[in-house]
Structures are given as structure tokens and as C-alpha cells.
Design a protein around this motif. Structure first.
Motif, mmCIF file in Angstrom:
data_model
loop_
_atom_site.group_PDB
_atom_site.id
_atom_site.type_symbol
_atom_site.label_atom_id
_atom_site.label_comp_id
_atom_site.label_asym_id
_atom_site.label_seq_id
_atom_site.Cartn_x
_atom_site.Cartn_y
_atom_site.Cartn_z
ATOM 1 N N LEU A 13 -1.588 5.639 5.165
ATOM 2 C CA LEU A 13 -0.357 5.460 5.904
ATOM 3 C C LEU A 13 0.651 4.780 4.705
ATOM 4 O O LEU A 13 0.371 3.555 4.704
ATOM 5 C CB LEU A 13 -0.287 5.309 7.427
ATOM 6 C CG LEU A 13 1.184 5.631 7.899
ATOM 7 C CD1 LEU A 13 0.619 5.940 9.506
ATOM 8 C CD2 LEU A 13 2.071 4.749 7.758
ATOM 9 N N THR A 14 1.421 5.266 4.385
ATOM 10 C CA THR A 14 2.654 4.481 3.435
ATOM 11 C C THR A 14 3.863 4.760 4.154
ATOM 12 O O THR A 14 4.336 5.752 4.398
ATOM 13 C CB THR A 14 2.668 5.011 2.116
ATOM 14 O OG1 THR A 14 1.335 5.001 1.643
ATOM 15 C CG2 THR A 14 3.544 4.196 1.261
ATOM 16 N N PRO A 21 7.824 1.328 -1.324
ATOM 17 C CA PRO A 21 6.806 2.028 -0.332
ATOM 18 C C PRO A 21 5.920 0.571 0.210
ATOM 19 O O PRO A 21 5.568 -0.245 -0.658
ATOM 20 C CB PRO A 21 5.821 2.814 -1.145
ATOM 21 C CG PRO A 21 6.180 2.705 -2.518
ATOM 22 C CD PRO A 21 7.472 1.896 -2.615
ATOM 23 N N VAL A 22 5.524 0.813 1.437
ATOM 24 C CA VAL A 22 4.459 -0.420 1.988
ATOM 25 C C VAL A 22 3.141 0.557 2.333
ATOM 26 O O VAL A 22 3.156 1.593 3.269
ATOM 27 C CB VAL A 22 5.417 -1.089 3.225
ATOM 28 C CG1 VAL A 22 4.318 -1.972 3.851
ATOM 29 C CG2 VAL A 22 6.562 -1.783 2.851
ATOM 30 N N HIS A 23 2.218 0.008 1.593
ATOM 31 C CA HIS A 23 0.953 0.586 2.068
ATOM 32 C C HIS A 23 0.234 0.085 3.295
ATOM 33 O O HIS A 23 -0.346 -0.930 3.007
ATOM 34 C CB HIS A 23 0.076 0.784 0.681
ATOM 35 C CG HIS A 23 0.578 1.246 -0.231
ATOM 36 N ND1 HIS A 23 0.716 2.623 -0.363
ATOM 37 C CD2 HIS A 23 1.383 0.836 -1.469
ATOM 38 C CE1 HIS A 23 1.435 2.856 -1.491
ATOM 39 N NE2 HIS A 23 1.817 1.881 -2.193
ATOM 40 N N ALA A 24 0.223 0.736 4.541
ATOM 41 C CA ALA A 24 -0.068 0.000 5.683
ATOM 42 C C ALA A 24 -1.601 0.198 5.775
ATOM 43 O O ALA A 24 -2.391 -0.481 6.148
ATOM 44 C CB ALA A 24 0.514 0.620 6.834
ATOM 45 N N LEU A 25 -2.104 1.297 5.609
ATOM 46 C CA LEU A 25 -3.261 1.845 5.513
ATOM 47 C C LEU A 25 -3.830 2.546 4.369
ATOM 48 O O LEU A 25 -3.124 3.352 3.899
ATOM 49 C CB LEU A 25 -3.691 2.725 6.713
ATOM 50 C CG LEU A 25 -3.372 2.295 8.094
ATOM 51 C CD1 LEU A 25 -3.480 3.360 9.119
ATOM 52 C CD2 LEU A 25 -4.251 1.154 8.586
ATOM 53 N N GLY A 45 -0.130 -7.868 10.005
ATOM 54 C CA GLY A 45 0.329 -6.924 8.971
ATOM 55 C C GLY A 45 -0.634 -6.366 8.198
ATOM 56 O O GLY A 45 -0.498 -5.564 7.331
ATOM 57 N N CYS A 46 -2.043 -6.343 8.829
ATOM 58 C CA CYS A 46 -3.229 -5.783 8.209
ATOM 59 C C CYS A 46 -3.441 -3.996 8.419
ATOM 60 O O CYS A 46 -4.022 -3.272 8.012
ATOM 61 C CB CYS A 46 -4.631 -6.265 8.555
ATOM 62 S SG CYS A 46 -5.144 -6.085 10.134
ATOM 63 N N GLY A 47 -2.653 -3.821 9.387
ATOM 64 C CA GLY A 47 -2.572 -2.314 9.916
ATOM 65 C C GLY A 47 -3.409 -2.225 11.124
ATOM 66 O O GLY A 47 -3.778 -0.935 11.567
ATOM 67 N N PRO A 214 -6.104 -7.788 4.666
ATOM 68 C CA PRO A 214 -4.637 -7.778 4.617
ATOM 69 C C PRO A 214 -4.221 -6.254 3.823
ATOM 70 O O PRO A 214 -4.740 -5.711 3.220
ATOM 71 C CB PRO A 214 -4.344 -8.929 3.782
ATOM 72 C CG PRO A 214 -5.568 -9.947 3.770
ATOM 73 C CD PRO A 214 -6.808 -8.883 3.943
ATOM 74 N N ARG A 215 -2.784 -6.085 3.880
ATOM 75 C CA ARG A 215 -2.438 -4.947 3.569
ATOM 76 C C ARG A 215 -2.690 -4.820 1.928
ATOM 77 O O ARG A 215 -2.573 -5.612 1.463
ATOM 78 C CB ARG A 215 -0.702 -5.055 3.584
ATOM 79 C CG ARG A 215 -0.092 -3.725 3.532
ATOM 80 C CD ARG A 215 1.434 -3.989 3.732
ATOM 81 N NE ARG A 215 1.809 -4.157 5.167
ATOM 82 C CZ ARG A 215 2.737 -5.149 5.469
ATOM 83 N NH1 ARG A 215 3.445 -5.793 4.565
ATOM 84 N NH2 ARG A 215 2.842 -5.225 6.950
#
Length: 259
Positions: A13-14, A21-25, A45-47, A214-215
Motif C-alpha cells: 500500500l502506497t 509517495p509514502v510506502h505504508a506496507l 508509523g510501521c503500518g 518501520p516504514r
């Protein structure tokens, strides 16, 4: 072999933001079986919550697959497959405790006698019998959170998703609610997904502990707990408990080093 209740395969999931972009998973693979109590632990913030929200159909993955009871999360939501407990109790102050618990039942069209029966049943389950006519402001924080759990249980979904429900409570209340939650799980045999920041809470509650980095959020370790199902609080002083807690801590450290 039974199909897992929740299955994630190469889940990504981005989020697109103004800063990029933030790469959450990233490439999350996990299977949760019926009756499991699975805790998700990792740094802020690690998802963890994002992953839980994907299960609930509240976030849409940008890659990979996730199923709940063999369905998409959206289909599972329509089929009332799960109840969701948020970090804050989220009770409407103008509704009584009974009225708050009844709300999803009203929306789903349950009959008034069925609503009354279900409210009575879940209040007993969370040890709040007799508080139906009280308002949220008349209850302590811990009691409000128990009412929130009762609301999530009211329509008797097989899966309970809980996003750090005890994070804002003091340690004594939290310990008490941890004990009560284990008793509730034993009585109802629900499948539970539980987000927490607390290593002792994760180890005490879970049959399986999922350690995240972490992310971008990845799973760094999945620990199957050897602890018995019956767990008095003083099990936290046992050698087995301390060994699992060390492994969780090591997994969290390793995740930081890998980033």
C-alpha cells in the motif's frame, strides 16, 4: 486443511501525498486462522493500523491480495464478517450505553426485541450489565472502551479487529481489561486481530505475534506463542513469557537495523 480466515499475499500500500509517495506496507504475507488471537506490534508509523484497516476494507491496497473469509474485505464488510474497535471508544454522548450498542443493529435492521436481547447479552459479556441506561460521561475510560467492544460484538461477527483499544488507559486498568479480553475470547471463540505498542500486552494476549518494521511496513517475525490458553497475569513473570518478550524486542530492533 481449513482456509485461513484472513490471508494477505504480497500486500502493498502506497499513499500518494503532496511530498511524494509514502510506502505504508511492502510485500506483507500473513495467514490468520479461525480462533487465532493475533497481535501486531511495531514502532509508530510501521503500518500496523493500515494493515488492520486493509482487512476491514477501510484502506485499499495498491498491490497484492487480501481476503477475509475467502471474500474481498468489501464483501466481508457487507456480510458483517467483522466488528471493529477503534483507539477511542467513539461513543455518542447523547445516546445511552444501550443506545450506542444498539446503533449498528438499528442500521442493519434488526427487530427491536432482537436488539434488546443482543444488547443485554453483550453487556453481560463485557461485564457491564446494569449500565444500559447510563450515558458515556457517567462511565470511566475503561468502561467506555468495554462498551465500545460490546458494540462491535453486538451483531455477532466471527472476527474482531481492535486498533490499540487500551493504549490511552493507565496500566492497572489496562491489565484488568487484558484479563477480561482473554476471558471474552475464550467464551466467544472469535478470531481477533489486535494492534498494540506494548510488548507485554502482545505477549500476554496472543496466540501469534506479528512483529513489523518501520516504514515501509514489513513483517520481520511471526511468533507462535507456546503459552497455555489459560493465562493468569502472573504468567508474565514466567521464563517462557520473558523469552517471547525478548524475541519480540529483538525482532523490533532487527527491523530498525534493516531499514
Amino acid at each position: 486443511m481449513n482456509e485461513p480466515v484472513i490471508a494477505a499475499s504480497r500486500l502493498n500500500l502506497t499513499f500518494q501525498t503532496n511530498d511524494g509517495p509514502v510506502h505504508a506496507l511492502k510485500d506483507v504475507n500473513l495467514e490468520i486462522n479461525k480462533g487465532d488471537f493475533v497481535s501486531f506490534i511495531g514502532p509508530s508509523g510501521c503500518g500496523k493500523t493500515t494493515f488492520l484497516r486493509c482487512m476491514a476494507g477501510l484502506e485499499t491496497p495498491t498491490g497484492g491480495d487480501i481476503t477475509v473469509n475467502g471474500m474481498t474485505p468489501d464483501q466481508a464488510r457487507m456480510a458483517r464478517a467483522y466488528g471493529y474497535v477503534f483507539q477511542a471508544a467513539g461513543l455518542y454522548p447523547w445516546r445511552t450505553i444501550g443506545g450506542n450498542i444498539k446503533l449498528p443493529l438499528e442500521i442493519m435492521g434488526f427487530s427491536k426485541p432482537d436488539q434488546a436481547e443482543r444488547v443485554k447479552h453483550v453487556l453481560e459479556l463485557v461485564d457491564l450489565a446494569g449500565f444500559e441506561k447510563k450515558f458515556p460521561w457517567q462511565l470511566s475510560g475503561g468502561m467506555q472502551q468495554r462498551a465500545s467492544i460490546a458494540r462491535a460484538l453486538a451483531f455477532d461477527a466471527d472476527i474482531l479487529l481492535m486498533d490499540e483499544p487500551f493504549g490511552a488507559l493507565d496500566e492497572i486498568v489496562r491489565d484488568h481489561l487484558n484479563e477480561q479480553l482473554l476471558q471474552l475470547w475464550a467464551r466467544t471463540e472469535k478470531t481477533i486481530g489486535f494492534v498494540t505498542h506494548s510488548i507485554p500486552e502482545a505477549v500476554y494476549l496472543s496466540t501469534k505475534i506479528v512483529v513489523m518494521s518501520p516504514r515501509p511496513g514489513r513483517i520481520t517475525d511471526v511468533i507462535d506463542s507456546p503459552l497455555p490458553k489459560e493465562r493468569p497475569l502472573d504468567i508474565r513473570d514466567s521464563k517462557e513469557f520473558i523469552e517471547i518478550a525478548h524475541r519480540v524486542r529483538d525482532g523490533l530492533r532487527a527491523g530498525h537495523h534493516d531499514v
